[in-house]
Design an enzyme around this catalytic site. Structure first.
Site, PDB file in Angstrom:
ATOM      1  N   GLU A 123       0.826  -1.219   0.000  1.00 44.31           N
ATOM      2  CA  GLU A 123       0.000   0.000   0.000  1.00 44.31           C
ATOM      3  C   GLU A 123       0.855   1.262   0.000  1.00 44.31           C
ATOM      4  OE1 GLU A 123      -3.386  -0.867  -0.913  1.00 44.31           O
ATOM      5  OE2 GLU A 123      -3.559   0.953   0.263  1.00 44.31           O
ATOM      6  N   GLU A 139       3.627   2.222   4.743  1.00 45.78           N
ATOM      7  CA  GLU A 139       2.446   1.515   4.227  1.00 45.78           C
ATOM      8  C   GLU A 139       1.395   2.521   3.761  1.00 45.78           C
ATOM      9  OE1 GLU A 139       1.448  -2.311   6.230  1.00 45.78           O
ATOM     10  OE2 GLU A 139       2.413  -1.330   7.915  1.00 45.78           O
ATOM     11  N   GLY A 156      -0.995   1.681   7.252  1.00 43.27           N
ATOM     12  CA  GLY A 156      -1.667   1.275   6.016  1.00 43.27           C
ATOM     13  C   GLY A 156      -2.654   2.312   5.505  1.00 43.27           C
ATOM     14  N   SER A 159      -2.171   9.062   4.554  1.00 42.98           N
ATOM     15  CA  SER A 159      -1.916  10.060   3.517  1.00 42.98           C
ATOM     16  C   SER A 159      -1.120  11.236   4.067  1.00 42.98           C
ATOM     17  CB  SER A 159      -3.283  10.524   2.993  1.00 42.98           C
ATOM     18  OG  SER A 159      -3.229  11.825   2.486  1.00 42.98           O
ATOM     19  N   ALA A 198      -5.275   6.269  14.227  1.00 44.55           N
ATOM     20  CA  ALA A 198      -5.790   5.639  13.007  1.00 44.55           C
ATOM     21  C   ALA A 198      -7.094   6.331  12.591  1.00 44.55           C
ATOM     22  CB  ALA A 198      -6.029   4.151  13.263  1.00 44.55           C
ATOM     23  N   LYS A 222      -6.026  26.156  15.891  1.00 46.35           N
ATOM     24  CA  LYS A 222      -6.032  25.502  14.585  1.00 46.35           C
ATOM     25  C   LYS A 222      -4.767  24.646  14.457  1.00 46.35           C
ATOM     26  CE  LYS A 222      -8.937  28.666  12.137  1.00 46.35           C
ATOM     27  NZ  LYS A 222      -9.090  29.690  11.115  1.00 46.35           N
ATOM     28  N   ARG A 236      -9.163  11.602  17.591  1.00 54.19           N
ATOM     29  CA  ARG A 236     -10.533  12.117  17.549  1.00 54.19           C
ATOM     30  C   ARG A 236     -11.281  11.475  18.703  1.00 54.19           C
ATOM     31  NH1 ARG A 236     -13.521  14.845  14.058  1.00 54.19           N
ATOM     32  NH2 ARG A 236     -12.142  14.490  12.276  1.00 54.19           N
ATOM     33  N   SER A 238     -13.644   9.687  20.686  1.00 51.10           N
ATOM     34  CA  SER A 238     -14.643   8.767  20.145  1.00 51.10           C
ATOM     35  C   SER A 238     -16.016   8.957  20.766  1.00 51.10           C
ATOM     36  CB  SER A 238     -14.160   7.327  20.342  1.00 51.10           C
ATOM     37  OG  SER A 238     -13.892   7.099  21.715  1.00 51.10           O
TER      38      SER A 238
HETATM   39  C1  COA Z   1      -4.113   6.870  19.087  1.00 46.20           C
HETATM   40  C2  COA Z   1      -3.478   5.601  19.619  1.00 46.20           C
HETATM   41  C3  COA Z   1      -1.979   5.623  19.345  1.00 46.20           C
HETATM   42  C4  COA Z   1      -3.749   5.522  21.112  1.00 46.20           C
HETATM   43  O1  COA Z   1      -3.196   4.354  21.581  1.00 46.20           O
HETATM   44  P1  COA Z   1      -2.608   4.228  23.070  1.00 46.20           P
HETATM   45  O2  COA Z   1      -1.613   5.308  23.306  1.00 46.20           O
HETATM   46  O3  COA Z   1      -2.184   2.805  23.216  1.00 46.20           O
HETATM   47  O4  COA Z   1      -3.803   4.562  23.976  1.00 46.20           O
HETATM   48  P2  COA Z   1      -4.825   3.583  24.675  1.00 46.20           P
HETATM   49  O5  COA Z   1      -5.632   2.866  23.638  1.00 46.20           O
HETATM   50  O6  COA Z   1      -4.068   2.804  25.699  1.00 46.20           O
HETATM   51  O7  COA Z   1      -5.750   4.631  25.376  1.00 46.20           O
HETATM   52  C5  COA Z   1      -5.348   5.431  26.495  1.00 46.20           C
HETATM   53  C6  COA Z   1      -6.592   6.043  27.062  1.00 46.20           C
HETATM   54  O8  COA Z   1      -7.149   6.969  26.099  1.00 46.20           O
HETATM   55  C7  COA Z   1      -8.455   6.543  25.718  1.00 46.20           C
HETATM   56  N1  COA Z   1      -8.605   6.771  24.288  1.00 46.20           N
HETATM   57  C8  COA Z   1      -7.824   6.279  23.301  1.00 46.20           C
HETATM   58  N2  COA Z   1      -8.266   6.718  22.107  1.00 46.20           N
HETATM   59  C9  COA Z   1      -9.334   7.501  22.370  1.00 46.20           C
HETATM   60  C10 COA Z   1     -10.226   8.246  21.561  1.00 46.20           C
HETATM   61  N3  COA Z   1     -10.112   8.289  20.226  1.00 46.20           N
HETATM   62  N4  COA Z   1     -11.212   8.947  22.158  1.00 46.20           N
HETATM   63  C11 COA Z   1     -11.350   8.922  23.492  1.00 46.20           C
HETATM   64  N5  COA Z   1     -10.547   8.248  24.296  1.00 46.20           N
HETATM   65  C12 COA Z   1      -9.545   7.546  23.756  1.00 46.20           C
HETATM   66  C13 COA Z   1      -8.526   5.078  26.066  1.00 46.20           C
HETATM   67  O9  COA Z   1      -9.839   4.635  26.250  1.00 46.20           O
HETATM   68  C14 COA Z   1      -7.702   5.016  27.321  1.00 46.20           C
HETATM   69  O10 COA Z   1      -8.462   5.487  28.377  1.00 46.20           O
HETATM   70  P3  COA Z   1      -8.188   5.035  29.914  1.00 46.20           P
HETATM   71  O11 COA Z   1      -6.895   5.679  30.315  1.00 46.20           O
HETATM   72  O12 COA Z   1      -9.367   5.583  30.615  1.00 46.20           O
HETATM   73  O13 COA Z   1      -8.112   3.556  29.894  1.00 46.20           O
HETATM   74  C15 COA Z   1      -4.050   4.326  18.917  1.00 46.20           C
HETATM   75  O14 COA Z   1      -5.434   4.245  19.175  1.00 46.20           O
HETATM   76  C16 COA Z   1      -3.856   4.330  17.418  1.00 46.20           C
HETATM   77  O15 COA Z   1      -4.666   4.872  16.640  1.00 46.20           O
HETATM   78  N6  COA Z   1      -2.748   3.707  16.954  1.00 46.20           N
HETATM   79  C17 COA Z   1      -2.440   3.633  15.535  1.00 46.20           C
HETATM   80  C18 COA Z   1      -2.054   2.208  15.188  1.00 46.20           C
HETATM   81  C19 COA Z   1      -1.908   2.045  13.693  1.00 46.20           C
HETATM   82  O16 COA Z   1      -2.756   2.446  12.913  1.00 46.20           O
HETATM   83  N7  COA Z   1      -0.763   1.461  13.255  1.00 46.20           N
HETATM   84  C20 COA Z   1      -0.456   1.244  11.875  1.00 46.20           C
HETATM   85  C21 COA Z   1      -0.919  -0.128  11.460  1.00 46.20           C
HETATM   86  S1  COA Z   1      -0.788  -0.351   9.709  1.00 46.20           S
END
Ligand code: COA
Length: 262
Positions: A123, A139, A156, A159, A198, A222, A236, A238
């Protein structure tokens, strides 16, 4: 070694914008051979100096000769593979830089700068005058002009916004040890150690709520005001849809096993 083709010698004594095909190709080769980095060489107006070509298994063919050559190949019982029709050839048909893995070679154009230790999965895409400084997992799409720092991971389908079309004019870069999550995107530059959740696309005008350690709102700004800053996590929310930014507690480390075959 003898050749049936005339050689073309091209010397660049100044870094003017390319106006001929040999000048343009030479500059694209310099990038892919890692002799210059993206933005270090003048490529202004390069599209105008390059014709659209059929890049085939028999080499480059002018489009108005293509159907004849295809028939000729069929008459000889051969199959002419037209790999792409583009102004830029596939990088690996001309330059294969050391220490890289490229799963789908047609997705990397000549003029890409692919750093030692980079893995580009199917990708992944890298345009000309763009690329990676060193070890990276790609990716997603590295648009023209975008340069990605050592140790960063573009997930994956993600952009990076380019400046060639669509009105974007901020030149994007990605710092070291960043993670742009799957299907996410950026229209601002990221400094080192940034993560984009993601699926989240941050454009320059996106309104972002800054949060403190306890997830309390600090202020609304901004995204362009965060251009190039380090150590940020964008997500964002959720539950309410707000785009939030806070200190990034968990900068990424690339998966060793995925890189061990470069
Ligand atoms: C954004 C991201 C990095 C956060 O991951 P993380 O640092 O491990 O965070 P966690 O999932 O442990 O969440 C920590 C806290 O924030 C909260 N949280 C995480 N994302 C949230 C969201 N979008 N909105 C609200 N709360 C959120 C969790 O519920 C958790 O709450 P808690 O402390 O009450 O338990 C992860 O969700 C992500 O998008 N990773 C990208 C992975 C990816 O795409 N890799 C490439 C593969 S090809």
């Amino acid at each position: 070694m003898s050749s049936k083709r005339d050689a073309v010698l091209t010397l660049l004594t100044t870094d003017d914008k390319p106006t001929t095909v040999p000048e343009a190709y030479l500059k694209l080769h310099l990038l892919s051979h890692r002799l210059v980095k993206p933005h270090e060489i003048n490529l202004e107006g390069i599209f105008a100096s390059l014709p659209n070509i059929a890049w085939t298994s028999d080499g480059p063919i002018d489009l108005d000769e293509l159907s004849e050559k295809q028939l000729e190949a069929r008459r000889e019982g051969r199959w002419l593979n037209v790999k792409c029709i583009d102004k830029f050839p596939v990088m690996t048909d001309y330059v294969v830089p050391s220490g890289v893995r490229i799963a789908h070679t047609a997705r990397v154009r000549l003029g890409a700068y692919v750093g030692e230790g980079t893995t580009i999965m199917h990708e992944g895409f890298i345009n000309f005058n763009a690329g990676t400084a060193g070890t990276s997992m790609i990716e997603g799409r590295v648009s023209a002009g975008v340069f990605v720092g050592e140790g960063s991971d573009l997930g994956g389908g993600c952009s990076t916004m380019g400046t060639l079309s669509g009105g974007g004019n901020v030149v994007i870069s990605v710092g070291k040890q960043c993670l742009i999550g799957a299907n996410a995107g950026i229209g601002i530059a990221l400094g080192d150690n940034c993560t984009v959740e993601a699926g989240l696309y941050i454009t320059a005008g996106t309104k972002v709520t800054l949060l403190d350690e306890n997830n309390n709102t600090v202020k609304l700004i901004k995204a362009r005001e965060l251009n190039g800053q380090t150590g940020l996590l964008f997500r964002r929310n959720s539950t309410n849809g707000t785009v939030e930014c806070k200190s990034n507690r968990s900068a990424i480390e690339l998966n060793e096993a995925l890189h061990s075959h470069n």
